[in-house]
Design a protein around this motif. Sequence first.
Motif, PDB file in Angstrom:
ATOM      1  N   PRO A 150      54.565  -8.172 102.207  1.00 46.29           N
ATOM      2  CA  PRO A 150      54.801  -9.633 102.016  1.00 46.29           C
ATOM      3  C   PRO A 150      55.838  -9.454 103.273  1.00 46.29           C
ATOM      4  O   PRO A 150      56.193 -11.421 103.320  1.00 46.29           O
ATOM      5  CB  PRO A 150      55.567  -9.959 100.918  1.00 46.29           C
ATOM      6  CG  PRO A 150      55.247  -9.266  99.672  1.00 46.29           C
ATOM      7  CD  PRO A 150      54.537  -8.034 100.765  1.00 46.29           C
ATOM      8  N   GLN A 151      56.732  -8.641 103.519  1.00 44.85           N
ATOM      9  CA  GLN A 151      57.821  -9.389 104.550  1.00 44.85           C
ATOM     10  C   GLN A 151      57.007  -9.167 105.812  1.00 44.85           C
ATOM     11  O   GLN A 151      57.583 -10.107 106.210  1.00 44.85           O
ATOM     12  CB  GLN A 151      59.275  -7.855 104.324  1.00 44.85           C
ATOM     13  CG  GLN A 151      60.028  -7.949 103.014  1.00 44.85           C
ATOM     14  CD  GLN A 151      59.432  -7.346 101.971  1.00 44.85           C
ATOM     15  OE1 GLN A 151      57.526  -6.578 101.677  1.00 44.85           O
ATOM     16  NE2 GLN A 151      59.514  -7.377 100.542  1.00 44.85           N
ATOM     17  N   ASP A 152      56.363  -7.980 105.673  1.00 44.28           N
ATOM     18  CA  ASP A 152      55.781  -7.889 107.497  1.00 44.28           C
ATOM     19  C   ASP A 152      54.918  -9.597 107.658  1.00 44.28           C
ATOM     20  O   ASP A 152      55.027  -9.830 108.987  1.00 44.28           O
ATOM     21  CB  ASP A 152      55.026  -6.696 107.388  1.00 44.28           C
ATOM     22  CG  ASP A 152      55.953  -4.755 107.307  1.00 44.28           C
ATOM     23  OD1 ASP A 152      57.296  -5.621 107.986  1.00 44.28           O
ATOM     24  OD2 ASP A 152      55.316  -4.732 107.094  1.00 44.28           O
ATOM     25  N   LEU A 153      54.371  -9.899 106.439  1.00 43.96           N
ATOM     26  CA  LEU A 153      54.017 -10.648 106.477  1.00 43.96           C
ATOM     27  C   LEU A 153      54.541 -11.896 106.773  1.00 43.96           C
ATOM     28  O   LEU A 153      54.130 -12.932 107.806  1.00 43.96           O
ATOM     29  CB  LEU A 153      52.959 -11.470 105.333  1.00 43.96           C
ATOM     30  CG  LEU A 153      51.370 -12.541 104.747  1.00 43.96           C
ATOM     31  CD1 LEU A 153      50.937 -12.251 106.741  1.00 43.96           C
ATOM     32  CD2 LEU A 153      50.888 -12.906 104.194  1.00 43.96           C
ATOM     33  N   LEU A 154      55.840 -12.141 106.724  1.00 44.11           N
ATOM     34  CA  LEU A 154      56.360 -13.220 106.915  1.00 44.11           C
ATOM     35  C   LEU A 154      57.165 -13.008 108.629  1.00 44.11           C
ATOM     36  O   LEU A 154      57.083 -14.170 108.809  1.00 44.11           O
ATOM     37  CB  LEU A 154      57.342 -13.188 106.417  1.00 44.11           C
ATOM     38  CG  LEU A 154      58.664 -14.028 106.109  1.00 44.11           C
ATOM     39  CD1 LEU A 154      57.856 -15.271 106.011  1.00 44.11           C
ATOM     40  CD2 LEU A 154      60.104 -13.890 104.964  1.00 44.11           C
ATOM     41  N   GLN A 155      56.834 -12.051 108.715  1.00 40.26           N
ATOM     42  CA  GLN A 155      57.725 -12.102 110.888  1.00 40.26           C
ATOM     43  C   GLN A 155      55.988 -12.508 110.751  1.00 40.26           C
ATOM     44  O   GLN A 155      56.393 -13.022 112.578  1.00 40.26           O
ATOM     45  CB  GLN A 155      57.817 -10.033 110.245  1.00 40.26           C
ATOM     46  CG  GLN A 155      59.152  -9.858 109.997  1.00 40.26           C
ATOM     47  CD  GLN A 155      60.445 -10.345 110.095  1.00 40.26           C
ATOM     48  OE1 GLN A 155      60.265 -10.284 112.281  1.00 40.26           O
ATOM     49  NE2 GLN A 155      61.207 -10.820 110.390  1.00 40.26           N
ATOM     50  N   ARG A 202      54.171 -14.506 110.663  1.00 35.68           N
ATOM     51  CA  ARG A 202      54.187 -16.344 109.941  1.00 35.68           C
ATOM     52  C   ARG A 202      55.178 -16.654 111.032  1.00 35.68           C
ATOM     53  O   ARG A 202      54.751 -17.939 111.811  1.00 35.68           O
ATOM     54  CB  ARG A 202      53.813 -16.571 108.670  1.00 35.68           C
ATOM     55  CG  ARG A 202      52.606 -16.153 108.033  1.00 35.68           C
ATOM     56  CD  ARG A 202      52.693 -16.196 106.842  1.00 35.68           C
ATOM     57  NE  ARG A 202      50.884 -15.960 106.374  1.00 35.68           N
ATOM     58  CZ  ARG A 202      50.531 -15.601 105.123  1.00 35.68           C
ATOM     59  NH1 ARG A 202      51.268 -16.414 104.618  1.00 35.68           N
ATOM     60  NH2 ARG A 202      48.960 -16.209 105.241  1.00 35.68           N
ATOM     61  N   LYS A 203      55.999 -15.894 111.346  1.00 39.28           N
ATOM     62  CA  LYS A 203      57.216 -16.384 111.720  1.00 39.28           C
ATOM     63  C   LYS A 203      57.184 -16.299 113.534  1.00 39.28           C
ATOM     64  O   LYS A 203      57.348 -17.701 113.869  1.00 39.28           O
ATOM     65  CB  LYS A 203      58.396 -16.151 111.731  1.00 39.28           C
ATOM     66  CG  LYS A 203      59.041 -16.536 109.711  1.00 39.28           C
ATOM     67  CD  LYS A 203      60.781 -15.416 110.116  1.00 39.28           C
ATOM     68  CE  LYS A 203      61.413 -16.239 108.172  1.00 39.28           C
ATOM     69  NZ  LYS A 203      62.973 -15.199 108.595  1.00 39.28           N
ATOM     70  N   MET A 222      58.722 -16.759 102.763  1.00 43.94           N
ATOM     71  CA  MET A 222      58.495 -15.460 102.126  1.00 43.94           C
ATOM     72  C   MET A 222      57.770 -16.514 100.815  1.00 43.94           C
ATOM     73  O   MET A 222      58.020 -17.611 100.261  1.00 43.94           O
ATOM     74  CB  MET A 222      59.268 -14.842 100.660  1.00 43.94           C
ATOM     75  CG  MET A 222      58.696 -13.528 100.179  1.00 43.94           C
ATOM     76  SD  MET A 222      58.350 -12.507 101.263  1.00 43.94           S
ATOM     77  CE  MET A 222      59.852 -11.626 101.271  1.00 43.94           C
ATOM     78  N   ASP A 223      56.526 -16.081 100.480  1.00 40.29           N
ATOM     79  CA  ASP A 223      55.776 -16.878  99.455  1.00 40.29           C
ATOM     80  C   ASP A 223      56.205 -15.623  97.895  1.00 40.29           C
ATOM     81  O   ASP A 223      56.410 -14.877  98.043  1.00 40.29           O
ATOM     82  CB  ASP A 223      54.329 -16.284  99.748  1.00 40.29           C
ATOM     83  CG  ASP A 223      54.292 -17.193 100.871  1.00 40.29           C
ATOM     84  OD1 ASP A 223      54.196 -18.152 101.411  1.00 40.29           O
ATOM     85  OD2 ASP A 223      52.612 -16.685 101.452  1.00 40.29           O
ATOM     86  N   ASP A 267      49.376 -23.728  99.679  1.00 43.44           N
ATOM     87  CA  ASP A 267      50.151 -23.498 100.008  1.00 43.44           C
ATOM     88  C   ASP A 267      51.871 -24.598 100.712  1.00 43.44           C
ATOM     89  O   ASP A 267      51.103 -26.267 100.742  1.00 43.44           O
ATOM     90  CB  ASP A 267      49.530 -23.635 101.479  1.00 43.44           C
ATOM     91  CG  ASP A 267      49.953 -22.947 102.825  1.00 43.44           C
ATOM     92  OD1 ASP A 267      51.095 -22.811 103.056  1.00 43.44           O
ATOM     93  OD2 ASP A 267      48.827 -22.311 103.576  1.00 43.44           O
ATOM     94  N   PRO A 268      52.428 -24.067 100.839  1.00 41.84           N
ATOM     95  CA  PRO A 268      53.703 -25.310 101.139  1.00 41.84           C
ATOM     96  C   PRO A 268      53.473 -25.775 102.516  1.00 41.84           C
ATOM     97  O   PRO A 268      53.729 -27.301 103.098  1.00 41.84           O
ATOM     98  CB  PRO A 268      54.605 -24.601 101.247  1.00 41.84           C
ATOM     99  CG  PRO A 268      54.868 -23.415 101.066  1.00 41.84           C
ATOM    100  CD  PRO A 268      53.262 -23.187 100.510  1.00 41.84           C
TER     101      PRO A 268
END
Length: 312
Positions: free
Chosen positions: A58-63, A65-66, A91-92, A122-123
């Motif tokens: 999740p942390q890498d995915l956030l990077q 997507r950012k 973070m989802d 999805d927000p």
Amino acid sequence: MKNLTQYSLSTLALTALLVACSAAGSSPEEKHGEPGRVIIDARTGHIDRPLDRYFMSPQDLLQIRKAEASLTNRCMRDLRYGSHPLPTPRMDHEESYRYEFLVFPLSQVRKNGYKNTRKSPDPATEWSRGATRTQRALLDGSLRRYKGHAVPEGGCSTFAAQTLMKGAKPHRIKIEGMSITPDTSATPDGIIDTVMSALRYSTAVRSDSDERVKGVNEKWASCMQEAGFHYASPQAAANDGRWHGSKNPSKLETAVAVADMGCKTKVRYLDTVVEVQSAYERNLIAKQSPTLASLRKASKVWLDHARAEVNK
């Protein structure tokens, strides 16, 4: 953001892949192999399966997507379109894997039945609704020039994707005799999610036809019958058409859902299904080790690019 900047893979190829997976047979060693130890955290509901380590954290995915949002917004600004920028992803909320297996908290089904048991939307959907026609055209490249500036080939979405994947562009990925060919606008998180989801789906299809899973489904159905409810499978109970007519659950829906969760616990449904699926995942990992190694190597490059963009 996914609605406009997420991956764009060959839908036909992926659909064919899933059909092929559903029709594929199982080798004797797959079908009767020992499932081994599987960890199910009773407190959090988290299930640790073999393929999990190949999904992006999740942390890498956030990077990633950012970085996608940052690159896309920069592209739009360079074209002199500054309104309604993509929001910075957050973070989802991590969903319990128990939802995937239609296992929900008893307190939840007593109140809501099978309603509100699906993953939250999805927000970014709200952002997508507010995007103008011009903005969409700049994102997908259907508008070639804007205010005297040339729009990048494929639009700002493709610009962001190709920037992140520079030096490690994906090639055709073969799975179960089929192939997935990412196009130029495919994003890193989209490629990883598509490939890993296809791999997981193939093991889920195989486990559904495994005698151990069929056996636990029969035990569950017998337990439900004793409670006065007749369903062939947990999927049939959760997807009963009578549950879709209103926002609030009926007394019947909550009664079925409560009995469902009780029967799953009684027959060790979750333990059995997860153990069997994990056995197929280990087998698939061995067969697909070159694909998984290549994907992992590329994802490290993509993540390095993403971190560089986010930390500018």
